[in-house]
Write a protein that holds these residues in place. Structure first.
Motif, PDB file in Angstrom:
ATOM      1  N   LYS A  55       0.828  -1.206   0.000  1.00  0.00           N
ATOM      2  CA  LYS A  55       0.000   0.000   0.000  1.00  0.00           C
ATOM      3  C   LYS A  55       0.863   1.256   0.000  1.00  0.00           C
ATOM      4  CE  LYS A  55      -4.091   1.643   2.433  1.00  0.00           C
ATOM      5  NZ  LYS A  55      -4.695   1.658   3.779  1.00  0.00           N
ATOM      6  N   PHE A  56       2.025   1.180   0.656  1.00  0.00           N
ATOM      7  CA  PHE A  56       2.829   2.389   0.824  1.00  0.00           C
ATOM      8  C   PHE A  56       4.070   2.429  -0.061  1.00  0.00           C
ATOM      9  CE2 PHE A  56       4.993  -0.623   3.301  1.00  0.00           C
ATOM     10  CZ  PHE A  56       4.060  -1.227   4.130  1.00  0.00           C
ATOM     11  N   ALA A  57       4.248   1.437  -0.899  1.00  0.00           N
ATOM     12  CA  ALA A  57       5.485   1.414  -1.676  1.00  0.00           C
ATOM     13  C   ALA A  57       5.267   1.684  -3.142  1.00  0.00           C
ATOM     14  CB  ALA A  57       6.180   0.077  -1.516  1.00  0.00           C
ATOM     15  N   ALA A  79      13.984  -7.729 -12.100  1.00  0.00           N
ATOM     16  CA  ALA A  79      15.421  -7.479 -11.938  1.00  0.00           C
ATOM     17  C   ALA A  79      16.147  -7.632 -13.271  1.00  0.00           C
ATOM     18  CB  ALA A  79      16.007  -8.424 -10.894  1.00  0.00           C
ATOM     19  N   LYS A  82      15.531  -4.526 -15.311  1.00  0.00           N
ATOM     20  CA  LYS A  82      16.326  -3.375 -14.896  1.00  0.00           C
ATOM     21  C   LYS A  82      17.739  -3.451 -15.461  1.00  0.00           C
ATOM     22  CE  LYS A  82      13.615  -2.072 -10.912  1.00  0.00           C
ATOM     23  NZ  LYS A  82      13.322  -2.300  -9.495  1.00  0.00           N
TER      24      LYS A  82
ATOM     25  N   GLU B  27      13.872 -16.850   0.799  1.00  0.00           N
ATOM     26  CA  GLU B  27      13.392 -17.491   2.022  1.00  0.00           C
ATOM     27  C   GLU B  27      14.310 -17.144   3.202  1.00  0.00           C
ATOM     28  OE1 GLU B  27      10.242 -19.416   3.588  1.00  0.00           O
ATOM     29  OE2 GLU B  27      10.588 -18.995   1.457  1.00  0.00           O
ATOM     30  N   GLN B  31      13.224 -15.399   6.910  1.00  0.00           N
ATOM     31  CA  GLN B  31      13.405 -16.034   8.211  1.00  0.00           C
ATOM     32  C   GLN B  31      14.356 -15.277   9.120  1.00  0.00           C
ATOM     33  OE1 GLN B  31      14.258 -20.105   7.399  1.00  0.00           O
ATOM     34  NE2 GLN B  31      12.222 -20.481   6.567  1.00  0.00           N
ATOM     35  N   ASN B 152      15.948  -7.105  -7.340  1.00  0.00           N
ATOM     36  CA  ASN B 152      14.840  -6.176  -7.421  1.00  0.00           C
ATOM     37  C   ASN B 152      14.937  -5.171  -6.273  1.00  0.00           C
ATOM     38  OD1 ASN B 152      12.578  -5.166  -8.603  1.00  0.00           O
ATOM     39  ND2 ASN B 152      11.420  -7.070  -8.484  1.00  0.00           N
ATOM     40  N   TYR B 153      14.366  -3.988  -6.442  1.00  0.00           N
ATOM     41  CA  TYR B 153      14.331  -3.014  -5.346  1.00  0.00           C
ATOM     42  C   TYR B 153      13.159  -2.067  -5.534  1.00  0.00           C
ATOM     43  CZ  TYR B 153      16.424   0.184  -8.719  1.00  0.00           C
ATOM     44  OH  TYR B 153      16.660   0.936  -9.827  1.00  0.00           O
ATOM     45  N   PHE B 154      12.722  -1.512  -4.435  1.00  0.00           N
ATOM     46  CA  PHE B 154      11.580  -0.604  -4.458  1.00  0.00           C
ATOM     47  C   PHE B 154      11.861   0.591  -3.582  1.00  0.00           C
ATOM     48  CE2 PHE B 154      10.250  -5.031  -4.280  1.00  0.00           C
ATOM     49  CZ  PHE B 154       9.712  -5.171  -5.535  1.00  0.00           C
ATOM     50  N   GLU B 155      11.414   1.755  -4.020  1.00  0.00           N
ATOM     51  CA  GLU B 155      11.403   2.881  -3.100  1.00  0.00           C
ATOM     52  C   GLU B 155      10.050   2.866  -2.417  1.00  0.00           C
ATOM     53  OE1 GLU B 155      12.807   6.620  -4.495  1.00  0.00           O
ATOM     54  OE2 GLU B 155      12.864   7.357  -2.447  1.00  0.00           O
ATOM     55  N   SER B 156      10.030   3.287  -1.153  1.00  0.00           N
ATOM     56  CA  SER B 156       8.814   3.075  -0.385  1.00  0.00           C
ATOM     57  C   SER B 156       8.703   4.133   0.711  1.00  0.00           C
ATOM     58  CB  SER B 156       8.882   1.670   0.235  1.00  0.00           C
ATOM     59  OG  SER B 156       7.737   1.390   0.967  1.00  0.00           O
ATOM     60  N   TYR B 157       7.499   4.306   1.247  1.00  0.00           N
ATOM     61  CA  TYR B 157       7.318   5.214   2.385  1.00  0.00           C
ATOM     62  C   TYR B 157       7.496   4.483   3.707  1.00  0.00           C
ATOM     63  CZ  TYR B 157       6.030   9.136  -0.438  1.00  0.00           C
ATOM     64  OH  TYR B 157       6.097  10.172  -1.322  1.00  0.00           O
ATOM     65  N   ALA B 158       7.251   3.199   3.648  1.00  0.00           N
ATOM     66  CA  ALA B 158       7.364   2.390   4.860  1.00  0.00           C
ATOM     67  C   ALA B 158       7.498   0.950   4.404  1.00  0.00           C
ATOM     68  CB  ALA B 158       6.130   2.553   5.734  1.00  0.00           C
ATOM     69  N   MET B 159       8.181   0.138   5.184  1.00  0.00           N
ATOM     70  CA  MET B 159       8.379  -1.239   4.745  1.00  0.00           C
ATOM     71  C   MET B 159       8.773  -2.091   5.951  1.00  0.00           C
ATOM     72  SD  MET B 159       8.431  -3.550   2.481  1.00  0.00           S
ATOM     73  CE  MET B 159       7.990  -2.506   1.118  1.00  0.00           C
ATOM     74  N   LYS B 169       3.656  -4.877   8.810  1.00  0.00           N
ATOM     75  CA  LYS B 169       3.170  -4.262   7.573  1.00  0.00           C
ATOM     76  C   LYS B 169       1.754  -3.760   7.739  1.00  0.00           C
ATOM     77  CE  LYS B 169       5.826  -6.713   4.103  1.00  0.00           C
ATOM     78  NZ  LYS B 169       5.744  -7.845   3.182  1.00  0.00           N
ATOM     79  N   LEU B 172       1.815  -0.588   9.534  1.00  0.00           N
ATOM     80  CA  LEU B 172       2.314   0.502   8.684  1.00  0.00           C
ATOM     81  C   LEU B 172       1.264   0.938   7.678  1.00  0.00           C
ATOM     82  CD1 LEU B 172       5.944  -0.828   8.053  1.00  0.00           C
ATOM     83  CD2 LEU B 172       5.286   1.120   9.477  1.00  0.00           C
ATOM     84  N   GLU B 173       0.572  -0.033   7.094  1.00  0.00           N
ATOM     85  CA  GLU B 173      -0.442   0.311   6.103  1.00  0.00           C
ATOM     86  C   GLU B 173      -1.547   1.164   6.718  1.00  0.00           C
ATOM     87  OE1 GLU B 173      -1.763  -3.265   4.180  1.00  0.00           O
ATOM     88  OE2 GLU B 173       0.255  -3.690   3.420  1.00  0.00           O
ATOM     89  N   PHE B 176       0.549   4.811   7.567  1.00  0.00           N
ATOM     90  CA  PHE B 176       1.621   5.493   6.834  1.00  0.00           C
ATOM     91  C   PHE B 176       1.182   6.834   6.253  1.00  0.00           C
ATOM     92  CE2 PHE B 176       1.307   5.451   2.188  1.00  0.00           C
ATOM     93  CZ  PHE B 176       0.145   4.733   2.009  1.00  0.00           C
TER      94      PHE B 176
ATOM     95  N   GLN D  16      14.437 -23.925   2.321  1.00  0.00           N
ATOM     96  CA  GLN D  16      14.223 -23.169   3.558  1.00  0.00           C
ATOM     97  C   GLN D  16      15.223 -22.026   3.695  1.00  0.00           C
ATOM     98  OE1 GLN D  16      14.479 -26.663   3.652  1.00  0.00           O
ATOM     99  NE2 GLN D  16      12.279 -26.645   3.306  1.00  0.00           N
ATOM    100  N   GLY D  17      16.000 -21.760   2.649  1.00  0.00           N
ATOM    101  CA  GLY D  17      16.922 -20.633   2.708  1.00  0.00           C
ATOM    102  C   GLY D  17      18.171 -20.924   3.524  1.00  0.00           C
TER     103      GLY D  17
END
Lengths: 247, 247, 247, 247, 247, 247, 247
Positions: A55-57, A79, A82, B27, B31, B152-159, B169, B172-173, B176, D16-17
């Motif tokens: 929701k926030f990203a 990825a 990109k 994974e 964890q 992969n990467y994301f810019e976000s307001y909260a995570m 999460k 935060l949702e 935020f 399981q990473g």
């Protein structure tokens, strides 16, 4: 549930002359979100569904500006996309530096295709898992290209790929003969309609779930703002209230 | 209990267009201990649970200062995180040396992403088993990025990510939209609450099990001392005595 | 349905002295669309069925111009063909630059063959999945060559390959003794007829499904326009109304 | 008795990473002889059980001097430990040569960690099978670090590893708060007691089965002689005659 | 129908001290068309059956001119033979350039043998699948060599290999003592007869199915024209009408 | 009779933290012929059983002179031992050239150990299958070292390895405390007795089956002649006639 | 009929400390034709059975001249032997060029041994499948060496290997004590007798099936002509008519 035969890697032929690993990489493209591209005599429009990260990203980026005169929509592994879009930006920059002129769109796409093909014929690498719709405008006018993980590419007047893109293709096939003379906004509306065709019956496009970009004559690459997308959606709804869109 | 098919290495596609080895590396991130990041218009806060190594050895390091204007929280394989944070420090140093200016946060994250993606498309290496929340402040204001083993990467307001991060999460949702205008301390309190949401019902945060850091306008990266964390916890408890935190 | 033995890779001999991976790559050529090439004393004609990508994207490219005096028709994996045709263009350019003269067709084909053979004797690469008909004109007159994934090649007066090409070959065998003295247009008609022979009984050639190119004396490589193809088809139909084409 | 899944090599993730090969290498550390390290505000002491090679060959070396201001105790594969300790000696020498100052202990440990991590993310190498306790003294005072085959490391006030080290850890946890102010000899006695805790009930420390070294303020790395160890043992026994050591 | 043991690659010995992959490559030679070579005191003749590619494409090339004073007949994988013959041409050219004299035939064959052997002792390559009869004339007189995929080679007075070559060998063995003093044409006739011996009972040689070449004293390498072959066949038939050829 | 698990190569850890391939290489040492080394305060003696190659070819070389001041006895794969002894000779030569002084024995052994360890941590190589007893004399007096395939090494006063060496070790353990003050000849007699202990009950040492060498103060490396060995044996027998040697 | 365990390649140890791939390569030597070597105080003689390639092609070469003062007899894979003999020739040439003196025989053999050993400890190569008897004469007198695929080598007074060589060895063992003082011809006769011992009861040596060479004091390497071999055989038969050769 046994493993298929002859799909160990991308340097193994099956007895039928197929390379399964490349076909599997194409599957990644098919399962990405739907992207649509179409062009008139002067402009090209790319349009894509976008899936929220959270929701926030914001959303997973589907449209990438490469240069002022060219951009891409992607379906598949983000990825990988990109990496390829960075590669394209470097090539644009390099071409500008060497020739003092923007790179022709076809040449840029050829470079992406060569890079992709190389990964299908060598051990120790894997085919890229991404398909691109590349939209650009150069001295030869507007261009729309599709590239595949195999390294294949096509120039086209209109194209759609990703999940459920068959309905979008059907819409485009029915209408693409009208595209050449259209104004940019008409083109955008067609793109919107084609994308809508890919939705499930009860789903609807919103300004939040659509990315749209345009490039063309005297129109550097521009991704539409949410407001601009909303105003297109309003027109679309007004229109479709008057007439039934045939898919 | 047979081995999955098509998960030999990260250069093998499954027939469904997936790369299992990358998913397995993700994974490892899921964890790790829970990390939370959020930002206002001026500051970014990172907050993480910390697991004790032993009574006398302190805790596994979860927050890493990269430069005065940027730091990261990590979840996953610590040794991998240390390699990546060293890489980031070198890039910061190099950028400062060449351009006499701190590296923009987005560019730094892009470099990490490229490095990560490269390990998902080559045999003889494995994908990194670490996810980062990168917090920084540059000319364009505060930034919060998430990076994945896939590149992969994301810019976000909260995570939030790591074990049991879903509840964080959710917190935060719900909140935020209030973050942009908050003061640094209010931001820190929200981070604390979001982290608390990830705990089991009978667990509680203590000054010993929380790492928190902040970076922002006129605020170089600072990891809070135990006392500062304790004083935040006191406020939190005072507050939650008055009102029930809704998760 | 077990995997064949001894077909792991192209560096493994079977006990019968065969290399299956190369044979499998040849299968990819056999399953491409049908291509026909034939030559007179002065000209060479290439002709190929083309499969539509989609209604709006034109067709899969089957004929590639390499230089003014040489071009190819391909059957098999298109992306491989593009890599090889780019290689050929580079060699043409290089030869012109060094010797100030167009490259002899045979030398160019030899280079393709060497490049193809190398991929059949080394691990870590796969054989190319493409066969070419190379048509060219140089000081020694017109030339028609066929190349295979194995690196083998033949000079020929007429040749056909791809799906259902056996019927085309039969047509060519019955008529090739007449070819030497023919005019370019007569040659084109024969190519058309040979291609038609490869069609299923109820299928018919149309200007949209045929690519044709010619190169020869005072005739640089030229791909025929749709109108030119149509006019050839008209003549063909007029002719076959008068007499029954024997296949 | 089947082989575990996903433990082929150190570049394979389990679903399981986890990376089993690294975990197995850690097992080699756990099965080495017990090592104990602890520090006061001014000194660090390392102490280890030693296993005889044979009656006339002395003992397996467990403590290695690296430089005047730093040394290590090791558990695991001795040959690997020797390679790493040589590497550390070279880095010490190099740092002294370049900066004309002894290398900070933390930087040296970081180098070992980076070297170790690299072997966990590359095919064609195996993770080192050795854990180190690194003790040193530099401008920032005394340091005690633990390094793992994974490339992870921790700074600590006290630490034990190797076979049956859990009891030593328990002893250290109960007493480490008293360590900061202790004199070197008191520290040595605590190390001895912690080591003794790891012994089976009927076993006893002798001057022949214990290695001990100390480094600290105005105290370059010194491995205690058998006589010095014996005198410590005498004190220990005198003490434990008076009071019961609580483990 | 299980795979043989110990035939994975050419660097694996079987317990009996054999290298199966090399033996399999030799099988490719045995299954090629029959080639015959023989020499007098002054000349060497090579002679081979040729298989038509197609009615209009001529025949698979079996005889290759290497230089004015040396040529080869091949049996096995044609593409491999072309690579080797190009290699030989380069070595001839290089020798002429450096020493201003034609390369001795034995030295040239040694180079081919070394190149072949190298491919039998290295992973990542496969043994060449081709056997050569090399005929040449140098300061030491005429030479006839046989080379094998194993890198072995023999100098000989007469030799035959390929499919059904046993009967040719028998013919040669019965007659080779007469060869030294023969005129070139008599030698050619013997070659023809030896080749004929390899045919099935009801098959007959024709000018279209035989390639023949000669090299010798004052006789640079020359491949006989169809007319010359026909005139030889005529003599052969005239002769065999008079007397019964003993095989 | 199944293959052990986790013993594929030397870069694979077993779940118990062992590297089986290194352990197997050590087995080659255990099965070589018995070697014994021992030292006094001034000299070192190496002594080994030798197996005849054939009646006329002498014996398998077990003792190798490296330099005037150092030599080795080996057990295991002879060809590996020769490679290592050549390596040692080169290092001796190099050290003498650079420093104008004989290499210290410990440094030489360290180099062998590093070389051996490298082969246990890399794919594409195998651990050396040889153990050495290195005897030398330098500024620090006489030295006796044992090296293992793992790269481990020990300095020792006495040592035995190879087949049935346990009895030799027992002899050495019972007597080594007397060694320091012994004369060279007494040392040689002890070596002989230790070696004899390894023989089966009914076997006896002869001048033909024993190699012996000595190095020490003012005594460059010298391998004893058959006569010298015989005279030692005579003394041994005379002695053992008088008193019973206790094993 | 299962594959042996632990014989995948030459870098895999069996649990018993053996390397099967090297042992298999030795099998190739055992199955080659029988070779015999022996020496007096002044000369060395090599003698070998030779197998005909075909009636007209002479025999498989078993004896190779390396230089004027050294030559070899080989058993095993001929192509490997040729590579090694070329290597030896190069080393001879190089030594002569650098030192202006013929290479000592022992040094030359050491180089072959090193080259052979390297192939037993590296993946991607295979052990050479050839054993050599190297005969030479240098400042230190005549030399006879045997080399093995393992890289092992022995200096010897007499030696035999290859198929059925045990009987030859028995002959040599019974007689070698007489060799030192013999004249070259007597030596040749003994070699002949030893070789004859390896034949089946009903087989006999002929001038066509024996190769013999001699090198020694004032006697550069010379391979005996058929006539010389025949005259030796005649003497041999005359002799054995008089007395019964004891094997």
């Amino acid at each position: 549930m046994y493993r298929n035969l002859y799909d160990t890697d991308c340097i193994t032929w099956s007895p039928q002359g197929r390379i399964f690993q490349v076909e599997y990489a194409m599957e990644a493209v098919k399962q990405g979100t739907c992207c649509v591209g179409l062009r008139s005599d002067t402009h090209v429009v790319l349009c894509s569904l976008k899936r929220a990260v959270s929701k926030f990203a914001g959303h997973h980026q589907k449209l990438f500006k490469i240069d002022d005169h060219v951009g891409v929509a992607m379906s598949g592994i983000t990825a990988d996309a990109k990496v390829i879009s960075n590669f394209m930006r470097n090539e644009c920059f390099h071409h500008k530096y060497v020739y003092d002129a923007p790179i022709p769109v076809g040449r840029l796409v050829l470079m992406v295709a060569d890079k992709s093909q190389a990964n299908t014929q060598r051990s120790g690498k894997r085919p890229f898992g991404v398909g691109l719709l590349a939209a650009g405008y150069d001295d030869a006018g507007p261009h729309l290209f599709e590239t595949c993980p195999s390294g294949n590419y096509f120039e086209s007047y209109a194209m759609a790929f990703g999940a459920r893109s068959q309905s979008s293709k059907t819409y485009l096939e029915r209408n693409f003969e009208n595209f050449p003379g259209l104004s940019p906004e008409e083109l955008e509306l067609h793109a919107m309609k084609a994308l809508q065709a890919s939705l499930a019956a009860d789903a609807e496009l919103t300004a939040d779930t659509v990315s749209m970009a345009i490039v063309g004559k005297n129109q550097p690459w521009k991704e539409l703002s949410t407001d601009e997308v909303q105003s297109l959606l309003d027109k679309l709804n007004a229109e479709s209230a008057g007439e039934d869109v045939q898919m």
